[in-house]
Motif scaffolding. Structure first.
Motif, PDB file in Angstrom:
ATOM      1  N   GLN A 263      11.785 -11.800  24.977  1.00 30.79           N
ATOM      2  CA  GLN A 263      12.937 -11.597  24.098  1.00 30.79           C
ATOM      3  C   GLN A 263      14.178 -11.362  24.940  1.00 30.79           C
ATOM      4  N   ARG A 264      15.317 -11.735  24.386  1.00 31.70           N
ATOM      5  CA  ARG A 264      16.576 -11.474  25.075  1.00 31.70           C
ATOM      6  C   ARG A 264      16.839  -9.980  25.122  1.00 31.70           C
ATOM      7  N   ASN A 340      13.493 -19.257  17.854  1.00 32.35           N
ATOM      8  CA  ASN A 340      14.774 -19.069  17.173  1.00 32.35           C
ATOM      9  C   ASN A 340      14.586 -18.122  16.005  1.00 32.35           C
ATOM     10  N   VAL A 341      15.433 -17.124  15.937  1.00 24.35           N
ATOM     11  CA  VAL A 341      15.402 -16.155  14.848  1.00 24.35           C
ATOM     12  C   VAL A 341      16.679 -16.313  14.050  1.00 24.35           C
ATOM     13  N   ALA A 346      16.491 -16.465  20.325  1.00 29.08           N
ATOM     14  CA  ALA A 346      16.171 -15.052  20.524  1.00 29.08           C
ATOM     15  C   ALA A 346      15.244 -14.812  21.701  1.00 29.08           C
ATOM     16  N   SER A 376       8.252 -17.751  15.323  1.00 28.79           N
ATOM     17  CA  SER A 376       9.687 -17.622  15.063  1.00 28.79           C
ATOM     18  C   SER A 376       9.944 -17.276  13.605  1.00 28.79           C
ATOM     19  N   SER A 380      11.728 -13.963  12.253  1.00 29.35           N
ATOM     20  CA  SER A 380      12.903 -14.060  11.381  1.00 29.35           C
ATOM     21  C   SER A 380      12.690 -13.267  10.107  1.00 29.35           C
ATOM     22  N   ARG A 383      12.923  -9.672  10.904  1.00 27.69           N
ATOM     23  CA  ARG A 383      14.319  -9.295  11.127  1.00 27.69           C
ATOM     24  C   ARG A 383      15.065  -9.146   9.805  1.00 27.69           C
ATOM     25  N   GLY A 547      23.566 -12.403  17.359  1.00 32.64           N
ATOM     26  CA  GLY A 547      22.512 -12.167  16.379  1.00 32.64           C
ATOM     27  C   GLY A 547      22.786 -10.983  15.472  1.00 32.64           C
ATOM     28  N   THR A 548      21.800 -10.121  15.369  1.00 33.09           N
ATOM     29  CA  THR A 548      21.877  -8.971  14.475  1.00 33.09           C
ATOM     30  C   THR A 548      22.994  -8.028  14.861  1.00 33.09           C
TER      31      THR A 548
END
Length: 780
Positions: A263-264, A340-341, A346, A376, A380, A383, A547-548
């Motif tokens: 994860q990033r 990808n999220v 991501a 993914s 998602s 998330r 992102g978030t």
């Protein structure tokens, strides 16, 4: 004797000549008979050889067609070659997983040494070794032939490759052996033809087994994908709880050595391992690193940024700069699939082989991309559930804060009226006393107490979002430094403060006083958590929002943010306390030692700046508050010209004071009368209208806004409709209330409660002078 010899008159010479001719014809006839017998014998041998070959091929086909596996197929074929075709050794060679050489897969006959046979055939002789060959004493010597002879120990052999798929993947080698190649039996063209026919059967059976295996794997993989899907949907709101089970299934299903979800992190590096599965204990690698950052290699970074899979069959075939991080992580083959999220990259799913290399087939790649897609989707979905839960919590918290804010605002309003009266009369009393009595201790304590109470009301208004925010360019590092200079005296000698302030921090937009209040509240809270002393660490840094994180800001379009962290080494908080830390009036301190507004005000300040606060805490270890503030470019504003404040007394102007609080009304009246004004007072807007209609002239109106019967705005609207022309001063404790802000736009001056006699006197004088100057210029 022929009749011609019996004829009368024939000579002896004639008879001899005829006998010679007869003898010659008889000899020719016998030679033809011998040659005919030889031809018959040869044809008979060919028929027998063909029957024998046909019988062998028929039995061979029957046996191999029933082989349940590739290993059994090779065993049957090699046994038939050695036992029925009288070859001394037969070997099956297959292209290895990296595609670099042919290695021994199956062998029958006298064993060679124990080392693994691996033939790296030269590309310049591909035309020769990619077709069936008969190698005997008459064959021209070539390097690849000598390599086969030396490594397989076969002086004479047949070489039958399988090239039906356009690339040689499998080869059958069979031949004779002798210490003296000259004594070894020669192979003939008949042997080559038989082996070609036999291998045609063998390669078809091999293809059928591979196709059957591929079909079985397809069924297995589809079943596995169905199980993965059902597992991830088993707990719709928290699929990540089942990711370990998914990784285990995939790892075993594809014979992997390790599978990881990366994860990033906050620095935008794909290096944080969130889930990992390994097949037993992996080989130890000297100087091994726990993971690697794929984006450090430009080719991989660009591929994953565009959503492409990174496929590495053999790390040894990579350039050194790309191979180094993989070798350090103990990886020999790798498939990196981006995850990808919600449409944003991501991280990635890492499918790894650590014990041996693996040639990833298109089937592997496609199916593992499907697996990564399912993961993914699960991430998602989780998330989304986290964001929904967070939004619900924030909504409930905001509604609670709104309700408490209304209460706090009402309390502040009434409190401000009381403080206006206290401060006003204290100042009036001090002004009336002789010079030597103006510094009386009791009088000073009254003024100081009223100022502290005024500061508390400002906190209440900040919490309820009813104070006036003054936004301007702000440097967070400078603000931290200046605030801690003041707070440092309050921390005590047991508390040490350390700074880790980021460099090249952009200027943001904010209210310096509110940020000061936020830092002060958090620093004091940290001090109170360290009764026996400790360390407060204040750090700042700037980072991009992705992102978030970007969606948590209340201001849209934020690309970068600054993080202010205040950490302590105190007692920490349990989960229950952490859940309630931002609730207004909630405190863990002893009664009388805290208002319970410090954290609520910090929360409100962060939200008013478009940001938010996160808190991490462990009991006995400490607490860290992280304040996220959006980076916005400040607007260029022209500095306002400072107008001189007039302190002159009144000139018998008539001032109308409209205020429902008797104490404030009396204090304002007394202050203005003392300054030389005529004062008319009204308790509400309706009384004010009557006073205006009865009075001959009103020079200025000073009014509160929130009053019974008729508000200040309603009163002013009515006066405006009747053509009343006089300046207006608005005084209130609700600067951001809709009615207050609307009326303030019509006013010449706004006074924030609490205030004293000097403030009201100066405001009245300044407003009257400004109004008179405007009318004089318009008349001219």
């Amino acid at each position: 004797m022929p009749d011609s010899l019996k004829e009368e008159g024939s000579s002896t010479d004639e008879l001899e000549r005829q006998l010679k001719g007869l003898r010659s014809r008889l000899e020719r006839l016998g030679g033809e008979v011998v040659r005919a017998d030889y031809k018959v014998m040869h044809l008979t041998q060919e028929v027998r050889r063909s029957r024998k070959a046909f019988s062998f091929l028929t039995g061979f086909q029957y046996s191999t067609s029933r082989a349940p596996s590739l290993e059994e197929l090779y065993r049957i074929a090699l046994k038939a070659i050695v036992s029925e075709l009288w070859m001394k050794r037969a070997v099956i060679l297959e292209l290895n997983e990296s595609g670099t050489c042919l290695r021994q897969t199956a062998m029958l006959g006298s064993a060679t040494d124990d080392q693994e046979v691996c033939l790296a055939l030269p590309a310049d002789s591909k035309e020769a070794w990619s077709k069936p060959q008969l190698i005997n004493g008459e064959t021209l010597e070539e390097p690849w032939i000598e390599q086969v002879r030396s490594k397989l120990g076969l002086p004479f052999f047949v070489w039958i490759p399988d090239t039906r798929q356009g690339q040689m993947e499998t080869v059958l080698v069979a031949g004779t052996m002798s210490e003296d190649p000259a004594q070894a039996p020669k192979l003939t063209g008949h042997d080559l033809d038989l082996f070609i026919s036999m291998c045609a059967i063998l390669w078809v059976d091999r293809m059928n087994l591979l196709a059957r295996g591929a079909l079985e794997r397809q069924v297995l993989y589809e079943s596995l994908l169905n199980k993965i899907s059902s597992t991830l949907l088993q707990d719709y709101e928290a699929p990540a709880a089942h990711l370990d089970d998914v990784l285990t299934r995939v790892g075993h299903g594809w014979s992997l050595d390790r599978m990881r979800l990366l994860q990033r992190d906050a620095g935008d590096h794909i290096s944080t391992v969130t889930h990992e599965w390994t097949a037993g204990e992996l080989p130890e690698v000297e100087g091994a690193t726990p993971t690697f950052a794929p984006e450090e290699i430009p080719e991989w970074r660009d591929a994953m940024a565009s959503g492409e899979t990174v496929q590495i069959d053999d790390v040894e075939q990579l350039p050194p700069e790309q191979a180094a991080p993989l070798k350090a992580a103990g990886i020999r083959s790798l498939l990196l699939v981006p995850t990808n999220v919600r449409g944003a990259a991501a991280g990635c799913t890492s499918f790894e082989r650590c014990r041996s290399v693996k040639r990833w087939s298109n089937e592997d790649k496609q199916l593992l991309e499907v697996v990564s897609g399912l993961i993914s989707g699960a991430l998602s979905r989780e998330r989304e559930m986290e964001e929904r839960t967070q939004l619900e919590a924030e909504y409930n918290h905001s509604k609670k804060m709104e309700a408490v804010g209304q209460l706090a605002g009402g309390v502040a309003h009434d409190f401000n009226n009381l403080l206006t009266t206290i401060q006003g009369y204290a100042q009036l009393l001090a002004a009336r006393l002789p010079e030597e009595y103006r510094e009386l201790p009791g009088l000073k304590e009254i003024v100081m107490a009223s100022e502290r109470a005024a500061a508390l009301t400002r906190q209440l208004l900040t919490f309820s979002r009813r104070d006036t925010a003054t936004t301007a360019p702000l440097n967070i590092n400078d603000t931290v430094t200046e605030t801690m200079k003041l707070v440092g005296r309050m921390l005590g000698k047991k508390i040490s403060v350390e700074f880790d302030l980021g460099s090249d921090m952009d200027t943001i937009v904010g209210d310096v006083q509110q940020i000061n209040q936020l830092i002060m509240n958090l620093a004091i809270n940290a001090r109170d958590a360290m009764q026996d002393g400790g360390t407060i660490t204040i750090s700042t840094r700037e980072m991009p929002t992705i992102g978030t994180l970007a969606r948590r800001f209340t201001i849209p379009g934020i690309e970068r943010c600054q993080i202010l962290e205040i950490a302590d080494t105190g007692c920490g908080m349990d989960d229950e306390t952490k859940e309630r830390i931002f609730e207004p009036f909630f405190t863990t301190k002893e009664p009388g030692q805290g208002t319970g507004l410090g954290m609520s005000i910090a929360f409100s300040v962060a939200r008013r700046h478009g940001g938010f606060i996160d808190v991490e805490s462990q009991v006995g270890i400490g607490t860290t508050f992280s304040i996220y503030l959006p980076v916005r470019r400040p607007e260029e504003r022209k500095p306002k010209e400072k107008k001189p404040v007039g302190l002159s007394s009144g000139n018998n102007e008539t001032i109308l004071v409209v205020e429902d609080d008797a104490g404030v009304r009396a204090m304002v009246r007394e202050a203005l009368v003392a300054s030389g004004y005529n004062v008319v007072v009204a308790e509400n807007g309706r009384e004010a209208l009557e006073e205006v209609r009865q009075a001959k002239h009103i020079s200025l109106v000073v009014t509160d806004v929130v009053m019974p019967e008729m508000t200040g705005k309603q009163m002013w609207d009515q006066l405006a409709s009747e053509g009343f022309d006089a300046p207006l001063i608005v005084m209130s404790g609700f600067p951001q209330a809709t009615e207050v802000s609307t009326l303030s736009r019509s006013a010449s001056t706004y006074l924030q409660k609490p205030f004293g006699p000097q403030e009201i006197s100066r405001a009245v004088r300044t407003t009257l002078d400004s109004f008179e100057k405007q009318h004089t210029s318009s008349d001219a």
